[in-house]
Scaffold this motif. Structure first.
Motif, PDB file in Angstrom:
ATOM      1  N   ARG A 144       0.839  -1.205   0.000  1.00  0.00           N
ATOM      2  CA  ARG A 144       0.000   0.000   0.000  1.00  0.00           C
ATOM      3  C   ARG A 144       0.872   1.253   0.000  1.00  0.00           C
ATOM      4  O   ARG A 144       0.683   2.170  -0.816  1.00  0.00           O
ATOM      5  CB  ARG A 144      -0.913  -0.003   1.234  1.00  0.00           C
ATOM      6  CG  ARG A 144      -1.670   1.303   1.458  1.00  0.00           C
ATOM      7  CD  ARG A 144      -2.376   1.291   2.816  1.00  0.00           C
ATOM      8  NE  ARG A 144      -1.444   1.095   3.928  1.00  0.00           N
ATOM      9  CZ  ARG A 144      -0.711   2.064   4.465  1.00  0.00           C
ATOM     10  NH1 ARG A 144      -0.784   3.294   4.007  1.00  0.00           N
ATOM     11  NH2 ARG A 144       0.113   1.801   5.466  1.00  0.00           N
ATOM     12  N   ALA A 147       3.046   1.401  -3.377  1.00  0.00           N
ATOM     13  CA  ALA A 147       2.320   1.817  -4.578  1.00  0.00           C
ATOM     14  C   ALA A 147       2.060   3.324  -4.573  1.00  0.00           C
ATOM     15  O   ALA A 147       2.253   4.008  -5.589  1.00  0.00           O
ATOM     16  CB  ALA A 147       1.004   1.054  -4.682  1.00  0.00           C
ATOM     17  N   GLN A 148       1.632   3.851  -3.424  1.00  0.00           N
ATOM     18  CA  GLN A 148       1.324   5.286  -3.365  1.00  0.00           C
ATOM     19  C   GLN A 148       2.579   6.140  -3.500  1.00  0.00           C
ATOM     20  O   GLN A 148       2.580   7.165  -4.186  1.00  0.00           O
ATOM     21  CB  GLN A 148       0.596   5.606  -2.053  1.00  0.00           C
ATOM     22  CG  GLN A 148      -0.794   4.998  -1.975  1.00  0.00           C
ATOM     23  CD  GLN A 148      -1.514   5.381  -0.694  1.00  0.00           C
ATOM     24  OE1 GLN A 148      -2.200   6.394  -0.618  1.00  0.00           O
ATOM     25  NE2 GLN A 148      -1.365   4.547   0.329  1.00  0.00           N
ATOM     26  N   HIS A 151       3.799   6.156  -6.980  1.00  0.00           N
ATOM     27  CA  HIS A 151       2.927   7.003  -7.799  1.00  0.00           C
ATOM     28  C   HIS A 151       3.351   8.469  -7.709  1.00  0.00           C
ATOM     29  O   HIS A 151       3.406   9.173  -8.730  1.00  0.00           O
ATOM     30  CB  HIS A 151       1.481   6.851  -7.323  1.00  0.00           C
ATOM     31  CG  HIS A 151       0.497   7.693  -8.067  1.00  0.00           C
ATOM     32  ND1 HIS A 151       0.041   7.372  -9.334  1.00  0.00           N
ATOM     33  CD2 HIS A 151      -0.110   8.867  -7.725  1.00  0.00           C
ATOM     34  CE1 HIS A 151      -0.805   8.302  -9.736  1.00  0.00           C
ATOM     35  NE2 HIS A 151      -0.917   9.220  -8.781  1.00  0.00           N
ATOM     36  N   ILE A 275      -8.468   4.298  -1.912  1.00  0.00           N
ATOM     37  CA  ILE A 275      -7.725   4.167  -3.161  1.00  0.00           C
ATOM     38  C   ILE A 275      -7.399   2.700  -3.411  1.00  0.00           C
ATOM     39  O   ILE A 275      -7.271   1.897  -2.480  1.00  0.00           O
ATOM     40  CB  ILE A 275      -6.408   4.983  -3.181  1.00  0.00           C
ATOM     41  CG1 ILE A 275      -5.424   4.462  -2.120  1.00  0.00           C
ATOM     42  CG2 ILE A 275      -6.649   6.463  -3.040  1.00  0.00           C
ATOM     43  CD1 ILE A 275      -4.263   3.697  -2.675  1.00  0.00           C
ATOM     44  N   ALA A 277      -4.456   0.914  -5.948  1.00  0.00           N
ATOM     45  CA  ALA A 277      -3.347   1.271  -6.825  1.00  0.00           C
ATOM     46  C   ALA A 277      -2.626   0.032  -7.326  1.00  0.00           C
ATOM     47  O   ALA A 277      -2.622  -1.008  -6.663  1.00  0.00           O
ATOM     48  CB  ALA A 277      -2.352   2.176  -6.088  1.00  0.00           C
ATOM     49  N   GLY A 281       2.585   1.716  -9.082  1.00  0.00           N
ATOM     50  CA  GLY A 281       2.155   3.084  -8.840  1.00  0.00           C
ATOM     51  C   GLY A 281       1.647   3.828 -10.057  1.00  0.00           C
ATOM     52  O   GLY A 281       1.238   4.986  -9.961  1.00  0.00           O
ATOM     53  N   LEU A 284      -3.897   4.381 -10.393  1.00  0.00           N
ATOM     54  CA  LEU A 284      -4.445   4.654  -9.069  1.00  0.00           C
ATOM     55  C   LEU A 284      -5.843   5.226  -9.225  1.00  0.00           C
ATOM     56  O   LEU A 284      -6.045   6.194  -9.962  1.00  0.00           O
ATOM     57  CB  LEU A 284      -3.541   5.635  -8.305  1.00  0.00           C
ATOM     58  CG  LEU A 284      -3.881   5.923  -6.844  1.00  0.00           C
ATOM     59  CD1 LEU A 284      -2.589   6.228  -6.050  1.00  0.00           C
ATOM     60  CD2 LEU A 284      -4.848   7.097  -6.706  1.00  0.00           C
ATOM     61  N   LYS A 286      -9.269   6.615  -7.033  1.00  0.00           N
ATOM     62  CA  LYS A 286      -9.565   7.172  -5.706  1.00  0.00           C
ATOM     63  C   LYS A 286     -10.940   7.822  -5.737  1.00  0.00           C
ATOM     64  O   LYS A 286     -11.320   8.449  -6.725  1.00  0.00           O
ATOM     65  CB  LYS A 286      -8.491   8.209  -5.359  1.00  0.00           C
ATOM     66  CG  LYS A 286      -8.643   8.895  -4.013  1.00  0.00           C
ATOM     67  CD  LYS A 286      -7.475   9.859  -3.812  1.00  0.00           C
ATOM     68  CE  LYS A 286      -7.530  10.572  -2.476  1.00  0.00           C
ATOM     69  NZ  LYS A 286      -6.373  11.494  -2.303  1.00  0.00           N
TER      70      LYS A 286
END
Length: 326
Positions: A144, A147-148, A151, A275, A277, A281, A284, A286
């Protein structure tokens, strides 16, 4: 009472056995629960029983490669079903959204700050996450977070990190990483708030489902324990995390799936943001839903369905395919 009558001898209250993992953070959390219950019920005895879980034993492999959240709960759940312990204290983020038959999430305690924290090596103490130099090595064991951050900061290098909190901090301080990402709540509970260099904003990293809260799992038919646990339930946290867990359950995500959330409660109005993703990344999706706190689980399901319509299902399918291929 007549002279010949025998006095009534009442049996002592049942001793309540609390199950916990052996890690330092798990024990701090469990002893806190024990202390709160002892304050509420001074005539009762609450004993802590510890055990190691599979997730505590396998420390050299990324979590995403060895299984789901049950890695940190299964042994404790067996203990409850066999009546060796009466309930178990978990970091709620580690507790699967689907529990074994006969067990339930009894109560949720008041949440600490659920955000993620940037912890840096001394040489980067003048930096924030968005000013770390290109190629800086950032440690995280969470897909988690990975990935964010990928991104938002594709110029950084990410490296898996396992071990308990102290081990991770030692690896950082030894120079194996330029920075690591940890939960604010864990650092706070262990008296290490000074290591929080930056609290990551929601726009950078939505937190894990249940992060910062404790979930107490027990047998569904144990009314005595359930009634005792009500003394430490925090209803606002319960409502927020019910929405988060319903969102995750509907998407069928575990440790291997990059799913993040944020919940806000304003009176009786609950706002849930989520989110999904891709691990790299690059993709995504959201969205946010708002409604009555009494409809918390419905809101979670609603948000999951909305994200599916926006492409979340394709992302999840790709991740599950990758996992099956090994």
């Amino acid at each position: 009472m007549s002279p010949n009558a025998s006095p009534t001898i009442s049996s002592p209250p049942r001793t309540i056995r609390i199950g916990s993992r052996k890690s330092q953070l798990a024990l701090v959390q469990t002893y806190w629960v024990q202390e709160q219950l002892q304050k509420s019920f001074p005539d009762r005895t609450f004993e802590v029983h510890t055990m190691s879980t599979q997730g505590d034993k396998i420390l050299d492999v990324a979590l995403a490669k060895i299984g789901d959240k049950g890695l940190f709960t299964k042994e404790l759940e067996v203990g409850m079903l066999q009546h060796d312990i009466d309930f178990a204290v978990h970091s709620l983020k580690d507790l699967p959204t689907r529990l074994p038959e006969g067990l339930i999430l009894g109560v949720v305690t008041e949440r600490e700050n659920p955000a993620d924290a940037l912890v840096v090596h001394e040489q980067h103490k003048d930096k924030q996450v968005d000013t770390l130099p290109a190629g800086a090595v950032v440690g995280t064991s969470s897909l988690r977070r990975l990935a964010q951050l990928r991104h938002h900061f594709p110029h950084l290098t990410f490296k898996d990190i396992r071990g308990n909190l102290n081990t991770r901090l030692q690896k950082l301080d030894a120079g194996e990483y330029d920075a690591i990402i940890l939960a604010v709540a864990g650092l706070h509970r262990l008296g290490m708030s000074d290591r929080v260099h930056q609290i990551l904003p929601d726009k950078v990293s939505l937190h894990a489902v249940g992060q910062g809260a404790l979930g107490i799992e027990c047998r569904a038919d144990d009314q005595e324990v359930l009634s005792l646990l009500k003394a430490i339930e925090h209803v606002p946290t319960r409502d927020r995390t019910l929405a988060e867990r319903a969102f995750l359950r509907e998407l069928e995500g575990g440790c291997q799936v990059p799913i993040g959330v944020n919940t806000q409660l304003d009176g009786d109005t609950l706002t849930l943001t989520g989110i999904v993703a891709s691990v790299d990344g690059k993709k995504l999706v959201k969205d946010t839903v708002t409604g009555a706190a009494s409809e918390a689980e419905h809101l979670g399901i609603q948000l999951a369905q909305r994200l599916r319509e926006q492409g979340a299902q394709e992302i999840l399918d790709e991740i599950f395919t990758q996992i099956q291929r090994g």
